[in-house]
Design a protein around this motif. Structure first.
Motif, PDB file in Angstrom:
ATOM      1  N   GLU A   1       0.832  -1.212   0.000  1.00 34.34           N
ATOM      2  CA  GLU A   1       0.000   0.000   0.000  1.00 34.34           C
ATOM      3  C   GLU A   1       0.865   1.261   0.000  1.00 34.34           C
ATOM      4  O   GLU A   1       0.523   2.257  -0.657  1.00 34.34           O
TER       5      GLU A   1
ATOM      6  N   LEU B   1       0.601   4.330  -2.544  1.00 30.46           N
ATOM      7  CA  LEU B   1       0.393   5.720  -2.123  1.00 30.46           C
ATOM      8  C   LEU B   1       1.470   6.639  -2.698  1.00 30.46           C
ATOM      9  O   LEU B   1       1.188   7.781  -3.095  1.00 30.46           O
TER      10      LEU B   1
ATOM     11  N   THR C   1      -4.920   7.080  -3.872  1.00 28.67           N
ATOM     12  CA  THR C   1      -5.505   7.435  -2.586  1.00 28.67           C
ATOM     13  C   THR C   1      -5.592   6.165  -1.739  1.00 28.67           C
ATOM     14  O   THR C   1      -5.385   5.050  -2.233  1.00 28.67           O
ATOM     15  N   ARG C   2      -5.925   6.359  -0.457  1.00 34.20           N
ATOM     16  CA  ARG C   2      -6.029   5.198   0.429  1.00 34.20           C
ATOM     17  C   ARG C   2      -7.101   4.230  -0.053  1.00 34.20           C
ATOM     18  O   ARG C   2      -6.898   3.008  -0.054  1.00 34.20           O
TER      19      ARG C   2
END
Length: 319
Positions: A213, A217, A222-223
């Motif tokens: 992740e 990022l 985006t998350r």
């Protein structure tokens, strides 16, 4: 010494194979019994000793899907010849298919109950796995205040047998108008499966490296985009394994379905035992309904078998 060790290992392997075969036979025997009874004539369903070799017939399935009553007088040769082939099977068993005043066949409630089971089980599984995945991701990736207490509270909802709260839930559902509704059962089954889904998915989420992740990022995701494009594909095995267990639980649930529903939203488990003939229970009809009821969950588990096998070794519930 090496030869002795090899002989011992071979003996142990043979014993293990025999043990596996015995356990397999024990577990498959009830399934064979139900499947064979579903195709037996009624007079062979309860014979002692059991009848193993017989001519299969589909009259139990015809009876399962139609309403029928006891024959008071035998049909005339003209009536017998004019009847459809499947109705003759019912005649041969001493019963007749119930028809309306316009001559239309009266179908039983099994198809509707079967469809209700599909609607409730699929919907509750999607909701439980979906919410469980998001919740597990939050616990796995973010520092949550009181995380230990929250996880224990979620798990504690499984400590009480569901049937204990059936009467209070019935009274509350009656007050808000959720009795005998699909949404009522979906909410119950989702709440019941949610704790299991959260804890199981938490183990899978912990196995996925956070660096995946972080790299996403850095690349500008985006998350939420990183979650859907990076985390979810990696967690597919865990999602499949969790979905299988949630689906089986919702599919086989009996107590809530019996108490909370009556006719409109009743599922198959409470309906199948009610299929009795005139006088004594018609075990062939009950076996036919059970056999058909086994198929969806067996097919679903078979399709996800690879994910399920890997999932049981990949994810784990641990603290």
């Amino acid at each position: 010494m090496a030869a002795v060790t090899t002989t011992t290992e071979r003996s142990l392997n043979k014993l293990a194979i025999v043990a596996v075969l015995i356990v397999t036979v024990i577990f498959l025997a009830p399934i064979y019994w139900i499947a064979s009874t579903a195709f037996k004539p009624r007079n062979l369903a309860t014979t002692v000793p059991p009848t193993v070799v017989f001519t299969p017939e589909i009259s139990p399935f015809v009876k399962l899907f139609t309403k029928r009553s006891q024959l008071r007088t035998a049909p005339t040769p003209e009536e017998y010849a004019a009847a459809p082939w499947w109705e003759r099977l019912v005649f041969d068993g001493g019963e007749k298919v119930v028809r309306s005043g316009r001559g239309e066949v009266q179908w039983s409630g099994y198809p509707n109950r079967f469809m209700n089971s599909l609607i409730v089980a699929i919907s509750s599984t999607i909701l439980a796995v979906g919410m469980g995945t998001f919740t597990a991701y939050g616990f796995s990736r973010f520092k949550v205040k009181g995380e230990q207490d929250l996880l224990f509270f979620i798990l504690s909802t499984r400590m009480l047998p569901p049937v204990v709260v059936a009467i209070p839930m019935f009274l509350m559902y009656r007050a808000v108008g959720l009795n005998d509704t699909h949404w009522g059962l979906i909410i119950l089954y989702t709440a019941f499966n949610l704790s299991f889904s959260v804890w199981l998915m938490k183990g899978f989420m912990d196995e996925i490296p956070k660096e995946y992740e972080e790299a996403a990022l850095v690349d500008g995701y985006t998350r939420i985009q990183a979650f859907f494009k990076v985390v979810l594909p990696e967690a597919a095995t865990g999602i499949a394994a969790t979905a299988v267990f949630c689906f089986i639980t919702a599919w086989n649930e009996y107590a809530f379905a019996l108490i909370m529903t009556n006719r409109r939203a009743q599922t198959a488990p409470p309906f199948i035992p009610s299929q009795v003939g005139s006088g004594l229970p018609d075990w062939t009809v009950i076996a036919a309904g059970t056999f058909l009821f086994l198929l969806p969950v067996a097919i679903f588990t078979f399709l996800l078998r690879n994910h399920l096998l890997r999932g049981m070794s990949f994810g784990a519930i641990r603290k």
